[in-house]
Write a protein that holds these residues in place. Sequence first.
Motif: not given
Length: 305
Positions: A143-149, A113-114, A156-160
């Motif tokens: 489901r969250a639309g975000h990389v795992s913590a 999930t990248h 790399d928040t710009a691509n998370a």
Amino acid sequence: MEIVKLLAAAALAVLVAGCTASPEGPEQHEHGNSLTAPVAGDPIWTQPRAPIRVHGDTYYVGTEGISSVLIRTDEGLILLDVGMPQSAPQVEDNIRTLGFAVEDLKYVLSSHTHVDHAGGIAAVVHDSGATAVSSPIGAQSLRAGHVSADDPQASDTANAAFPAVERVREIADGEVLKLGNVAVTAHFTPGHTPGGVSWTWKSCEGGRCLDMVYADSLNAVATGNYRFAPGHVSRFRQSIQTVRALPCDILFSVHPEQADDITKLNRLAAQRDPNPMIDPTACTALANTFEAKLDKRIADEQAAR
């Protein structure tokens, strides 16, 4: 009489309005641009590529730089990964070019999930009515639309972030997903991400059935101050060994350059026999490459202490 005239005028106005109003067209299955808005990345990741049948009912439908693989079954289609959000229309067009209907997609299987691999899943799931499938960790991320913590690249928040997926099914390690005459097996390969999955199935052509592998990336990459702890390294090495041990006649790597897939696909387009994608040593070679990169990453981290 005035009342009659007024009623007649009103009736005429309604009739004219009904004749001049734009007719309501058929319902459109669209999501605007919200799920396919362009995201920055390596230009090759979104460079279009013509689709091609690889072997039997297995097809490459991805771009020059990000893999997407289609499997046709007698009960619908299975897609592995999509690519960037803006690549979803390209992948869907490639499916149609092959003569298939996007609406026949039943499952979209996720490697990791990248945004460069999972970013387009939401759009394809929305357009087709399919269900995305991943490991429990990967499913949570979709489901969250975000990389795992705890993703090595989470800083790399710009691509998370990427578009969240509306229908997601979890699968267990070693579980077999069946659709019609095809069975696809999930092999958990955490390391590059916590929820990474590699996938295997058989594809038959002219009585010859081959073992197909869609191998997740096991590249030891991290951002920020992330360091590969012993537990993570142990899981990473186990995942590399999993890929090394897979029955493997044809390998697709999620980044095609990792297995020189584009060169092989170009040769396949020019000549199908012998099939240049067939290489029983490819999974071992890929595992060896990832192992060397992991060893180097660990050595670099130790040297920097």
